[in-house]
Design a protein around this motif. Structure first.
Motif, mmCIF file in Angstrom:
data_model
loop_
_atom_site.group_PDB
_atom_site.id
_atom_site.type_symbol
_atom_site.label_atom_id
_atom_site.label_comp_id
_atom_site.label_asym_id
_atom_site.label_seq_id
_atom_site.Cartn_x
_atom_site.Cartn_y
_atom_site.Cartn_z
ATOM 1 N N GLN A 25 0.824 -1.208 0.000
ATOM 2 C CA GLN A 25 0.000 0.000 0.000
ATOM 3 C C GLN A 25 0.858 1.257 0.000
ATOM 4 O O GLN A 25 0.671 2.158 -0.820
ATOM 5 C CB GLN A 25 -0.933 -0.005 1.213
ATOM 6 C CG GLN A 25 -1.855 1.204 1.275
ATOM 7 C CD GLN A 25 -2.665 1.263 2.570
ATOM 8 O OE1 GLN A 25 -2.589 0.356 3.413
ATOM 9 N NE2 GLN A 25 -3.432 2.324 2.735
ATOM 10 N N ARG A 28 2.776 1.682 -3.354
ATOM 11 C CA ARG A 28 1.932 2.112 -4.482
ATOM 12 C C ARG A 28 1.575 3.592 -4.396
ATOM 13 O O ARG A 28 1.293 4.223 -5.417
ATOM 14 C CB ARG A 28 0.674 1.266 -4.546
ATOM 15 C CG ARG A 28 0.962 -0.136 -5.048
ATOM 16 C CD ARG A 28 -0.280 -0.943 -5.272
ATOM 17 N NE ARG A 28 0.053 -2.242 -5.850
ATOM 18 C CZ ARG A 28 -0.654 -3.341 -5.676
ATOM 19 N NH1 ARG A 28 -1.749 -3.317 -4.946
ATOM 20 N NH2 ARG A 28 -0.268 -4.475 -6.239
ATOM 21 N N GLU A 29 1.585 4.134 -3.197
ATOM 22 C CA GLU A 29 1.278 5.554 -3.016
ATOM 23 C C GLU A 29 2.522 6.441 -3.113
ATOM 24 O O GLU A 29 2.431 7.648 -2.982
ATOM 25 C CB GLU A 29 0.579 5.754 -1.675
ATOM 26 C CG GLU A 29 -0.796 5.098 -1.618
ATOM 27 C CD GLU A 29 -1.450 5.217 -0.251
ATOM 28 O OE1 GLU A 29 -1.052 6.086 0.551
ATOM 29 O OE2 GLU A 29 -2.374 4.416 0.017
ATOM 30 N N LYS A 191 5.601 4.859 2.098
ATOM 31 C CA LYS A 191 4.900 5.929 1.378
ATOM 32 C C LYS A 191 5.831 7.096 1.047
ATOM 33 O O LYS A 191 5.650 7.778 0.039
ATOM 34 C CB LYS A 191 3.725 6.424 2.220
ATOM 35 C CG LYS A 191 2.846 7.414 1.503
ATOM 36 C CD LYS A 191 1.631 7.790 2.314
ATOM 37 C CE LYS A 191 0.785 8.807 1.580
ATOM 38 N NZ LYS A 191 -0.433 9.157 2.329
#
Length: 195
Positions: A25, A28-29, A191
């Motif tokens: 997650q 991907r951000e 992130k």
């Protein structure tokens, strides 16, 4: 930055799997992580057993055709992320079998006749995310940091990888293990990471 995530846990309902999802997650951000591949060693049914005989010699592991796609994944990656539990003070046998076969002479390092070999995987970085039942400082005080010494010194530095980051989470089977806080720490790291 191309990222290879190597996940080693047989249960997709485990806390290790939740950490894997947070890595994915956050990655991907992150606009700095241009491409992500996940290798699930159990789902892949990777065979961790070393076999050497007259037809299969250790010195030929770096050209073993059965391992070619795994070598290509490592060559492709700028960053390698390992997600695994710590069992008996060390990574699972499945992951160690992968390491034994992939980080072979002629591929990961080359003996030049000196004290130390030449690492052939220079320029890459590694992140190790591990969970354990025991308290967070157990590996440091009881095991002399054996897990980190094994991974950082005996493996990654040997093959030329100098940048190694650890997330080593303890008390993970306790209801007071602060799971969400630790999961979010990993998510936030991926992130914003830029190299």
């Amino acid at each position: 930055m191309k990222t290879l995530i190597i996940y080693t846990h047989p249960n997709h309902e485990s806390l290790s799997y939740a950490f894997l999802q947070k890595v994915i997650q956050g990655s991907r951000e992150n606009p700095n992580l241009t491409d992500i591949k996940v290798l699930d060693l159990y789902e892949e049914e990777f065979n961790p057993v070393l076999v050497f005989n007259k037809d299969k010699r250790r010195r030929d592991m770096h050209t073993d055709p059965q391992l070619a796609k795994y070598r290509e994944q490592i060559i492709w990656a700028d960053k390698i992320v390992f997600v695994y539990p710590i069992w008996w003070g060390r990574p699972p046998a499945m992951l160690l079998g992968y390491i034994d076969q992939l980080f072979a002479s002629g591929f990961a390092y080359q003996d030049k006749g000196g004290i130390m070999p030449e690492g052939l995987l220079k320029g890459r970085s590694v992140v190790c995310i591990s969970t354990m039942m025991g308290p967070p400082l157990y590996p440091l005080f009881w095991l002399n940091n054996a897990h980190k010494v094994l991974m950082r010194r005996a493996l990654f530095r040997y093959v030329g990888i100098k940048k190694v980051k650890f997330f080593e989470f303890g008390n993970m089977e306790s209801p007071k293990g602060k799971h969400d806080e630790k999961l979010n720490k990993v998510y936030r790291y991926f992130k914003i990471i830029d190299r």
